[in-house]
Design an enzyme around this catalytic site. Sequence first.
Site, PDB file in Angstrom:
ATOM      1  N   LYS A   1       0.854  -1.178   0.000  1.00 27.28           N
ATOM      2  CA  LYS A   1       0.000   0.000   0.000  1.00 27.28           C
ATOM      3  C   LYS A   1       0.898   1.238   0.000  1.00 27.28           C
ATOM      4  O   LYS A   1       1.794   1.385   0.831  1.00 27.28           O
ATOM      5  CB  LYS A   1      -0.914   0.006   1.214  1.00 27.28           C
ATOM      6  CG  LYS A   1      -1.762   1.298   1.327  1.00 27.28           C
ATOM      7  CD  LYS A   1      -1.103   2.308   2.253  1.00 27.28           C
ATOM      8  CE  LYS A   1      -1.885   3.622   2.303  1.00 27.28           C
ATOM      9  NZ  LYS A   1      -1.306   4.560   3.307  1.00 27.28           N
TER      10      LYS A   1
ATOM     11  N   GLY B   1      -0.720   8.766   0.513  1.00 29.31           N
ATOM     12  CA  GLY B   1      -0.553   9.877   1.443  1.00 29.31           C
ATOM     13  C   GLY B   1       0.759  10.609   1.256  1.00 29.31           C
ATOM     14  O   GLY B   1       1.284  10.751   0.160  1.00 29.31           O
TER      15      GLY B   1
ATOM     16  N   GLY C   1      -4.441  11.108  -1.482  1.00 24.73           N
ATOM     17  CA  GLY C   1      -5.167  12.185  -0.820  1.00 24.73           C
ATOM     18  C   GLY C   1      -4.667  13.578  -1.139  1.00 24.73           C
ATOM     19  O   GLY C   1      -5.476  14.471  -1.454  1.00 24.73           O
TER      20      GLY C   1
ATOM     21  N   ASP D   1      -5.570   2.017   3.095  1.00 26.54           N
ATOM     22  CA  ASP D   1      -5.174   0.962   4.036  1.00 26.54           C
ATOM     23  C   ASP D   1      -6.225  -0.145   4.073  1.00 26.54           C
ATOM     24  O   ASP D   1      -5.909  -1.332   4.047  1.00 26.54           O
ATOM     25  CB  ASP D   1      -4.992   1.535   5.445  1.00 26.54           C
ATOM     26  CG  ASP D   1      -3.755   2.399   5.585  1.00 26.54           C
ATOM     27  OD1 ASP D   1      -2.822   2.218   4.790  1.00 26.54           O
ATOM     28  OD2 ASP D   1      -3.733   3.248   6.490  1.00 26.54           O
TER      29      ASP D   1
ATOM     30  N   LYS E   1      -5.269   1.995  11.332  1.00 26.37           N
ATOM     31  CA  LYS E   1      -4.178   1.383  10.570  1.00 26.37           C
ATOM     32  C   LYS E   1      -3.816   0.017  11.154  1.00 26.37           C
ATOM     33  O   LYS E   1      -3.653  -0.974  10.415  1.00 26.37           O
ATOM     34  CB  LYS E   1      -2.962   2.313  10.558  1.00 26.37           C
ATOM     35  CG  LYS E   1      -1.887   1.924   9.544  1.00 26.37           C
ATOM     36  CD  LYS E   1      -0.768   2.945   9.515  1.00 26.37           C
ATOM     37  CE  LYS E   1      -1.210   4.266   8.939  1.00 26.37           C
ATOM     38  NZ  LYS E   1      -1.487   4.176   7.472  1.00 26.37           N
TER      39      LYS E   1
END
Length: 285
Positions: free
Chosen positions: A29, A32, A65, A182, A241
């Site tokens: 992943k 961000g 994001g 996530d 998370k």
Amino acid sequence: MSDTKQQAEFLVEAMPYIEKYHNKILVIKYGGNAMLGDEFKQSVMRDLSLLRLVGIKVVLVHGGGPEISQTLKRMGIESRFVNGLRYTDAETAEVVRMVLAGKVNKELVHMLCSQGAKALGLSGIDGRLLLCEKENEDLGFVGKIKKVEPDVIIDALNCGYLPVISTVGYDDEGNIYNVNADTAASAIAGALKAESLILMTDIRGLLRDKDREESLINKVYVSDIPSLEKDGVISGGMIPKVHCCRDAIRNGVGRVFITDGRVKHSILLELLSDQGYGTMFVKGD
């Protein structure tokens, strides 16, 4: 010690790990603040290409994001957040699809291809990959994953591709959903029964004292998570998370890592060395 000797010793140390992961699925992943800066992006894509080259089946799941916020600002649309999550009305959901499945996804695919990887861009809409419903009415079209249909990923892997997946979901009424990266990576890794999942973030890992990086916890058993939450070690943004790590392990993923995506080669340091780099989550007591 010379750089050449260090490189040789790293390769020797990495050999058993390469053998362990050969032909196994590894989900990464990436999103961000870990995605900021082309130099670091290129470094991450180079590492993923190397892992694919040595026979590891890499799946890249990405968010974006900051790119979404920048695009909304240019379009004159205000970004709203509810408890740290982006409020997503129908108009914002369309922008999310445009930015993630279009701009960010294709940039990453292009970078991987330029590094020699056979990359293929997908979204959660393709192949009915991520079927969603609303997480919460207060958040609008923020997606809660109801079902993962991994066939499109498996087919791509079997054809030698490195799938690059943007976290956009759908429902059967034609709505588009913004899905937390996530959460999506955890669900996808579980559906694939991946050997490992790596969550790249902008912190070193789980810290016993959030203000001291040297307090890094190297290994966490899933059974220890409730007590770490009770003690306040897992708090704030780390709670969801860590829950993604827990859920992935419960769904059959062998190991889950939280590691610092701002550090060059953190993926290689995590997977292909004795010491690791961030925090590893495993099943058991």
